[in-house]
Design an enzyme around this catalytic site. Structure first.
Site, mmCIF file in Angstrom:
data_model
loop_
_atom_site.group_PDB
_atom_site.id
_atom_site.type_symbol
_atom_site.label_atom_id
_atom_site.label_comp_id
_atom_site.label_asym_id
_atom_site.label_seq_id
_atom_site.Cartn_x
_atom_site.Cartn_y
_atom_site.Cartn_z
ATOM 1 N N PHE A 171 4.854 -1.752 -3.835
ATOM 2 C CA PHE A 171 4.606 0.076 -4.644
ATOM 3 C C PHE A 171 4.834 -0.174 -6.305
ATOM 4 C CE2 PHE A 171 8.905 -0.242 -3.334
ATOM 5 C CZ PHE A 171 8.996 0.623 -3.967
ATOM 6 N N CYS A 223 11.433 -6.840 -9.084
ATOM 7 C CA CYS A 223 11.527 -8.157 -8.017
ATOM 8 C C CYS A 223 12.562 -8.921 -9.154
ATOM 9 C CB CYS A 223 10.241 -8.672 -7.874
ATOM 10 S SG CYS A 223 9.114 -9.019 -9.244
ATOM 11 N N GLU A 251 18.459 -7.523 -0.032
ATOM 12 C CA GLU A 251 17.876 -6.741 -1.007
ATOM 13 C C GLU A 251 18.429 -5.317 -1.057
ATOM 14 O OE1 GLU A 251 13.480 -7.150 -1.681
ATOM 15 O OE2 GLU A 251 13.661 -7.766 -4.029
HETATM 16 P P1 NAD Z 1 6.266 -4.338 1.317
HETATM 17 O O1 NAD Z 1 6.314 -5.558 2.120
HETATM 18 O O2 NAD Z 1 6.074 -2.911 1.753
HETATM 19 O O3 NAD Z 1 4.115 -3.856 1.259
HETATM 20 C C1 NAD Z 1 3.485 -4.876 0.388
HETATM 21 C C2 NAD Z 1 1.981 -4.696 0.951
HETATM 22 O O4 NAD Z 1 1.900 -5.131 1.801
HETATM 23 C C3 NAD Z 1 1.340 -3.340 0.755
HETATM 24 O O5 NAD Z 1 0.524 -3.260 0.403
HETATM 25 C C4 NAD Z 1 1.790 -2.562 2.279
HETATM 26 O O6 NAD Z 1 0.942 -1.998 3.003
HETATM 27 C C5 NAD Z 1 1.942 -4.026 2.736
HETATM 28 N N1 NAD Z 1 2.046 -4.264 4.338
HETATM 29 C C6 NAD Z 1 3.224 -3.075 4.724
HETATM 30 N N2 NAD Z 1 3.564 -3.947 5.138
HETATM 31 C C7 NAD Z 1 2.985 -4.565 6.434
HETATM 32 C C8 NAD Z 1 2.966 -5.303 7.516
HETATM 33 N N3 NAD Z 1 3.736 -5.284 8.541
HETATM 34 N N4 NAD Z 1 1.823 -6.132 7.709
HETATM 35 C C9 NAD Z 1 0.944 -6.182 7.004
HETATM 36 N N5 NAD Z 1 0.881 -5.843 5.664
HETATM 37 C C10 NAD Z 1 2.305 -4.368 5.161
HETATM 38 O O7 NAD Z 1 6.313 -4.860 -0.194
HETATM 39 P P2 NAD Z 1 6.870 -3.133 -0.855
HETATM 40 O O8 NAD Z 1 8.391 -2.184 -0.725
HETATM 41 O O9 NAD Z 1 5.377 -3.121 -1.764
HETATM 42 O O10 NAD Z 1 7.498 -3.992 -2.216
HETATM 43 C C11 NAD Z 1 8.514 -3.672 -2.330
HETATM 44 C C12 NAD Z 1 9.513 -5.388 -2.333
HETATM 45 O O11 NAD Z 1 7.903 -6.134 -3.485
HETATM 46 C C13 NAD Z 1 10.348 -6.387 -2.601
HETATM 47 O O12 NAD Z 1 11.012 -7.367 -1.536
HETATM 48 C C14 NAD Z 1 10.255 -7.183 -3.586
HETATM 49 O O13 NAD Z 1 11.142 -7.605 -4.434
HETATM 50 C C15 NAD Z 1 8.839 -7.730 -4.076
HETATM 51 N N6 NAD Z 1 8.115 -8.024 -5.189
HETATM 52 C C16 NAD Z 1 7.694 -9.096 -5.191
HETATM 53 C C17 NAD Z 1 7.616 -9.834 -6.497
HETATM 54 C C18 NAD Z 1 7.697 -11.610 -6.911
HETATM 55 O O14 NAD Z 1 6.611 -11.252 -7.399
HETATM 56 N N7 NAD Z 1 8.503 -12.027 -6.091
HETATM 57 C C19 NAD Z 1 6.920 -9.057 -7.510
HETATM 58 C C20 NAD Z 1 6.894 -7.186 -7.128
HETATM 59 C C21 NAD Z 1 7.820 -6.839 -5.638
#
Ligand code: NAD
Length: 507
Positions: A159, A291, A391
C-alpha cells in the site's frame, strides 16, 4: 489519445483488467478503499474470483506468444509514450494517490516520479537486454547468448507506494518481452489503475498487462499457477516469506522485498544542521510508512547531545491531511495501522524507554476522524524492546546510544532486517569502513533514504529480502529474462570435413 474507459462499475467497485478489457468482478466479496484523512469510502476493491485469476493468466499466456516476438524498438516506443503520458498526468494521478493513501501531494508526486524514472530506464532496454558474442571459440565456431523473456510474470504490491512499486515491476517485465498480471494493494489500488490505464493508452496490447484485485486467496492462486513463470513481491516480511516459499515450491523465479528497520548512525563530527534535518525528514516523512524510512537513530559518543534539538524539529512538523498545503506528516493508512502503532508506543513506555515526544492522538482540526499519529521520539531504547525488534511502520523514531562506530556497526548487523542504513559523518575513512562492514542492501553516506536510481538495482539483505535479484536496474533484466547460449558453426561447400569427432572437444 486519452481513453475514457471507466475504471469503476456503477457501484464504484474498481474493475479488473483482463485481455485489454476493464471488467467488473463477479465476486460479492469487496473491501472499502478509505480516505485515511477523513474515513470517506472512495470506492471498493473486489476480491477476484478464481475464474477471473485463471482468465487473467490465460490472457497473459496467450499474449506472450506474439508479444515475445515484438521488435525491441516497438516495445521501447511504448515505454517512451508511457513516460510522456505519466508526466502529463502527474498532478491528476498524485491527487488520486493522496486521497486513497494519505501522503502529501508533494510526496505523492515523488512516489510517481520515482516510478517514472524506471519507465525512462525501460526505454533503453535495447542495450540492457543485449547478449554476448565470442567469435572463433574454436576453428570457425562462434558462441553467443540470447536474453529471452520468460513468460507470464506476476507482481504483488504494497500500500505504501501505489505508483512507484507497480512501476518498478510491469514496465521492465513487459519491455523485456514478458506479459504481466498485477495484483495491487487492496487498500489503495486506484492510482495504480490510473497508471495501468496510461500503459494501455501508450500502446500496451490486450493481454500483455492484466490486473486482478484481492488479498491472500488471489495471491496464493497466482503464486501456485502452473502458467506463471516469475513472481515479484514487495510487502511485509511475514507475507513475503510466505510468497517466496509458495511460489518457490511451485518452481517460479521469485524476488521478495520485505520489511525493514533502517538505522541512521550519527558520528559526532557530522554536519549537525544537515544531519538533524535529514533525520527528521526521513523518520517522519510519509508518516514513517516507507520501507526506507529511518526508524532507528544510533548516536555515537557526544552526538547524543543533539537529541533535544532533534525532538524540537520533530515537534515543529505539521500533522494534517495530505491535500492541505504545508503538511509534513499525513495520516497512516488505516484505523488498524494507527491502533497497531499506538500499541507499540504503549509497549515502549511499559518496557522502560523514555518517551521524549508523544504523537498519540494529535489534534487535527477539520480531520478529527483521520488516522493521525504525530511524530514520536523515544530515547534510551534497548535492543530487546519491541519498539526496536519490530517494524513499526509509523512516524516513530527510536534513539539509541553507543560509544564507538564499531559498536554501532555491531548493533546494526545484529538486527534481523537489512534494508537500508545511513551514516552521518565528515570522515571519509569512517564512511569507507562503514560501507564495507555494514550488512544492509542500501547504504547512505550523509543521505538518509538511499533508494537507488534505476540504472542501479534495489537490493536488500537478511530479513528484508529473499531471492537473488532485486527490482529494476540490470538485476531485473536478468530476473525477467532467461539466457540461452548458442554455439554455431557454418559450413559452405568448400569446407573440408575433418572426419568423425567422437570427443567433446570443439575441433
Ligand atoms: P503486506 O505484506 O500486508 O501486503 C503486501 C501485498 O501482499 C498486498 O498486495 C496484499 O494484498 C498481499 N497480502 C496481504 N496479506 C497476504 C497474505 N496473508 N497472503 C498473501 N498475500 C497477502 O504489506 P503492506 O502493509 O501493504 O506494505 C507494507 C510493508 O511493505 C512494510 O513491511 C514495508 O517495509 C514493506 N515494503 C518493503 C519494500 C522493500 O522494497 N523492501 C518496499 C515497500 C514496502
Amino acid at each position: 489519445m486519452h481513453t475514457t474507459a471507466s475504471l469503476y462499475t456503477g457501484d464504484q467497485t474498481i474493475r479488473l483488467l483482463i485481455n485489454g478489457e476493464y471488467v467488473a468482478s463477479r465476486s460479492t466479496e469487496r473491501l472499502p478503499i478509505v480516505n485515511p484523512a477523513t474515513q470517506q469510502v472512495l470506492a471498493h476493491t473486489p476480491c477476484s474470483t478464481d475464474d477471473e485469476v485463471q482468465a487473467a493468466v490465460a490472457a497473459a499466456k496467450a499474449a506472450f506468444a506474439t508479444w515475445r516476438h515484438t521488435p525491441i524498438a516497438a516495445r521501447m516506443r511504448i515505454m517512451l509514450r508511457l513516460q510522456a503520458l505519466i508526466r502529463e498526468s502527474l498532478p491528476r494521478v498524485a491527487r488520486v494517490l493522496t486521497e486513497e493513501q494519505g501522503k502529501t501531494l508533494a510526496d505523492a508526486e515523488g512516489d510517481i516520479i520515482r516510478g517514472l524514472e524506471v519507465v525512462e530506464h525501460a526505454c533503453s532496454v535495447g542495450t540492457l537486454q543485449l547478449g554476448e558474442f565470442a567469435e572463433n571459440v574454436a576453428g570457425g565456431v562462434d558462441t553467443y547468448t540470447l536474453r529471452q523473456p520468460i513468460g507470464v510474470c506476476v507482481g504483488i504490491t504494497p500500500f505504501n507506494f501505489p505508483a512507484m512499486i507497480p512501476l518498478w515491476m510491469f514496465p521492465m517485465a513487459i519491455v523485456c518481452g514478458n506479459t504481466f498480471v498485477l495484483k495491487p494493494s487492496e487498500q489503495d489500488p486506484m492510482s495504480t489503475m490510473e497508471l495501468v490505464r496510461l500503459a494501455l493508452e501508450a500502446g500496451v496490447p490486450p493481454g500483455v498487462l492484466n490486473v486482478v484485485h484481492g488479498g491472500k486467496s488471489v495471491v496464493d492462486a497466482l503464486c501456485s499457477h502452473p502458467d506463471v513463470a516469475a513472481v515479484s513481491f514487495v510487502g511485509s516480511t511475514a507475507v513475503g516469506t510466505h510468497v517466496y516459499d509458495l511460489a518457490g515450491r511451485h518452481g517460479k523465479r521469485v524476488q521478495s522485498m520485505m520489511g525493514a528497520k533502517n538505522h541512521a548512525v550519527i558520528l559526532p563530527d557530522a554536519n549537525r544542521e544537515h544531519t538533524l534535518n535529514a533525520l527528521a525528514g526521513a523518520a517522519f516523512g510519509a508518516a514513517g510508512q516507507r520501507c526506507m524510512a529511518t526508524s532507528v537513530a544510533v548516536f555515537v559518543g557526544e552526538s547524543k547531545d543533539w537529541l533535544p534539538d532533534l525532538v524540537q524539529r520533530a515537534k515543529g512538523l505539521k500533522v494534517n491531511a495530505g491535500v492541505e498545503p504545508g503538511t509534513d506528516v499525513g495520516p497512516v493508512i488505516s484505523v488498524q495501522a494507527k491502533g497497531r502503532i499506538e500499541q507499540l508506543i504503549d509497549s515502549g513506555v511499559s518496557e522502560g524507554a523514555q518517551l521524549l515526544l508523544d504523537g498519540r492522538s494529535p489534534l487535527v482540526p477539520g480531520y478529527e476522524h483521520g488516522n493521525f499519529v504525530g511524530p514520536t521520539v523515544f530515547g534510551g531504547v534497548k535492543a530487546h524492546m519491541r519498539i526496536y525488534t519490530q517494524e513499526i511502520f509509523g512516524p516513530v523514531l527510536v534513539c539509541m546510544e553507543v560509544g564507538t562506530l564499531d559498536e554501532a556497526i555491531a548493533l546494526v548487523n545484529a538486527n534481523p532486517f537489512g534494508n537500508g542504513v545511513a551514516l552521518f559523518t565528515q570522515s571519509g575513512a569512517a564512511a569507507r569502513r562503514f560501507q564495507s562492514e555494514i550488512d544492509a542492501g542500501q547504504v547512505g553516506i550523509n543521505v538518509p533514504i538511499p533508494v537507488p536510481v534505476p540504472f542501479f538495482s534495489f537490493t536488500g539483505s537478511r530479513g528484508s529480502k529473499l531471492g537473488d535479484l532485486g527490482p529494476y536496474g540490470k538485476q531485473v533484466v536478468q530476473f525477467y529474462t532467461q539466457t540461452k547460449t548458442v554455439t554455431a558453426r557454418w559450413f559452405d561447400d568448400a569446407t573440408v570435413s575433418g572426419g568423425v569427432n567422437t570427443t567433446i572437444s570443439l575441433k
